[in-house]
Scaffold this motif. Structure first.
Motif, PDB file in Angstrom:
ATOM      1  N   LYS A 228       0.822  -1.214   0.000  1.00  0.00           N
ATOM      2  CA  LYS A 228       0.000   0.000   0.000  1.00  0.00           C
ATOM      3  C   LYS A 228       0.849   1.254   0.000  1.00  0.00           C
ATOM      4  O   LYS A 228       0.528   2.233  -0.653  1.00  0.00           O
ATOM      5  CB  LYS A 228      -0.910   0.014   1.233  1.00  0.00           C
ATOM      6  CG  LYS A 228      -2.001  -1.022   1.190  1.00  0.00           C
ATOM      7  CD  LYS A 228      -2.859  -0.921   2.430  1.00  0.00           C
ATOM      8  CE  LYS A 228      -3.910  -2.025   2.433  1.00  0.00           C
ATOM      9  NZ  LYS A 228      -4.692  -2.032   3.670  1.00  0.00           N
ATOM     10  N   ARG A 229       1.945   1.223   0.777  1.00  0.00           N
ATOM     11  CA  ARG A 229       2.744   2.429   0.923  1.00  0.00           C
ATOM     12  C   ARG A 229       4.182   2.072   1.263  1.00  0.00           C
ATOM     13  O   ARG A 229       4.441   1.111   1.961  1.00  0.00           O
ATOM     14  CB  ARG A 229       2.141   3.274   2.033  1.00  0.00           C
ATOM     15  CG  ARG A 229       2.843   4.546   2.281  1.00  0.00           C
ATOM     16  CD  ARG A 229       2.063   5.404   3.213  1.00  0.00           C
ATOM     17  NE  ARG A 229       2.221   6.757   2.727  1.00  0.00           N
ATOM     18  CZ  ARG A 229       1.367   7.712   2.853  1.00  0.00           C
ATOM     19  NH1 ARG A 229       0.237   7.484   3.459  1.00  0.00           N
ATOM     20  NH2 ARG A 229       1.606   8.901   2.390  1.00  0.00           N
ATOM     21  N   ILE A 230       5.105   2.872   0.770  1.00  0.00           N
ATOM     22  CA  ILE A 230       6.518   2.739   1.111  1.00  0.00           C
ATOM     23  C   ILE A 230       6.983   4.082   1.657  1.00  0.00           C
ATOM     24  O   ILE A 230       6.713   5.132   1.072  1.00  0.00           O
ATOM     25  CB  ILE A 230       7.375   2.310  -0.090  1.00  0.00           C
ATOM     26  CG1 ILE A 230       7.093   0.848  -0.444  1.00  0.00           C
ATOM     27  CG2 ILE A 230       8.849   2.523   0.188  1.00  0.00           C
ATOM     28  CD1 ILE A 230       8.020   0.236  -1.457  1.00  0.00           C
ATOM     29  N   VAL A 231       7.664   4.021   2.803  1.00  0.00           N
ATOM     30  CA  VAL A 231       8.210   5.223   3.423  1.00  0.00           C
ATOM     31  C   VAL A 231       9.697   5.257   3.107  1.00  0.00           C
ATOM     32  O   VAL A 231      10.409   4.264   3.276  1.00  0.00           O
ATOM     33  CB  VAL A 231       7.987   5.205   4.954  1.00  0.00           C
ATOM     34  CG1 VAL A 231       8.612   6.423   5.609  1.00  0.00           C
ATOM     35  CG2 VAL A 231       6.495   5.108   5.267  1.00  0.00           C
ATOM     36  N   ALA A 232      10.152   6.416   2.640  1.00  0.00           N
ATOM     37  CA  ALA A 232      11.554   6.572   2.264  1.00  0.00           C
ATOM     38  C   ALA A 232      12.345   7.158   3.422  1.00  0.00           C
ATOM     39  O   ALA A 232      11.879   8.048   4.123  1.00  0.00           O
ATOM     40  CB  ALA A 232      11.679   7.474   1.043  1.00  0.00           C
ATOM     41  N   GLY A 233      13.535   6.635   3.594  1.00  0.00           N
ATOM     42  CA  GLY A 233      14.481   7.170   4.566  1.00  0.00           C
ATOM     43  C   GLY A 233      15.798   7.396   3.861  1.00  0.00           C
ATOM     44  O   GLY A 233      15.899   7.191   2.644  1.00  0.00           O
ATOM     45  N   PRO A 234      16.817   7.803   4.586  1.00  0.00           N
ATOM     46  CA  PRO A 234      18.114   8.011   3.940  1.00  0.00           C
ATOM     47  C   PRO A 234      18.679   6.666   3.451  1.00  0.00           C
ATOM     48  O   PRO A 234      19.011   5.816   4.265  1.00  0.00           O
ATOM     49  CB  PRO A 234      18.988   8.643   5.016  1.00  0.00           C
ATOM     50  CG  PRO A 234      18.243   8.506   6.297  1.00  0.00           C
ATOM     51  CD  PRO A 234      16.835   8.144   5.988  1.00  0.00           C
ATOM     52  N   ASN A 235      18.688   6.484   2.170  1.00  0.00           N
ATOM     53  CA  ASN A 235      19.232   5.273   1.528  1.00  0.00           C
ATOM     54  C   ASN A 235      18.477   3.998   1.884  1.00  0.00           C
ATOM     55  O   ASN A 235      19.040   2.911   1.794  1.00  0.00           O
ATOM     56  CB  ASN A 235      20.714   5.099   1.866  1.00  0.00           C
ATOM     57  CG  ASN A 235      21.526   6.289   1.448  1.00  0.00           C
ATOM     58  OD1 ASN A 235      21.340   6.833   0.362  1.00  0.00           O
ATOM     59  ND2 ASN A 235      22.417   6.730   2.307  1.00  0.00           N
ATOM     60  N   ALA A 236      17.217   4.104   2.315  1.00  0.00           N
ATOM     61  CA  ALA A 236      16.439   2.915   2.651  1.00  0.00           C
ATOM     62  C   ALA A 236      14.950   3.195   2.490  1.00  0.00           C
ATOM     63  O   ALA A 236      14.511   4.342   2.530  1.00  0.00           O
ATOM     64  CB  ALA A 236      16.730   2.483   4.076  1.00  0.00           C
TER      65      ALA A 236
END
Length: 83
Positions: free
Chosen positions: A22-30
């Motif tokens: 449903k959703r992907i949360v972006a972080g620094p390089n992940a």
């Protein structure tokens, strides 16, 4: 997070592509998907519950041996029959 078809974004934990969740949360390089977030939340909740019960204070020397457990249970069963 806007979907960008030019990138092959996958969850850094389970490897699922963004099209499968449903959703992907972006972080620094992940990246992390909603499914992995739910699993992480369950793990944290379980640990919080165990902390409330005091399991972190329980040491192996505090745990009775099987023989001690049997003795206690035998005592209970013997006493129960006499009553």
């Amino acid at each position: 997070m806007p979907r960008n078809n030019n990138q092959n974004i996958r969850c850094s934990f389970c490897g699922k592509p963004q099209e499968m969740v449903k959703r992907i949360v972006a972080g620094p390089n992940a990246y992390i998907c909603d499914e992995c977030i739910a699993i992480c939340n369950n793990i944290i909740e379980d640990e919080h519950y165990e902390d409330e019960l005091g399991y972190e204070d329980l040491k192996s020397e505090d745990i009775p041996t099987p023989a001690e457990i049997k003795s206690i249970l035998d005592e209970y069963v013997i006493r129960s029959r006499r009553c």
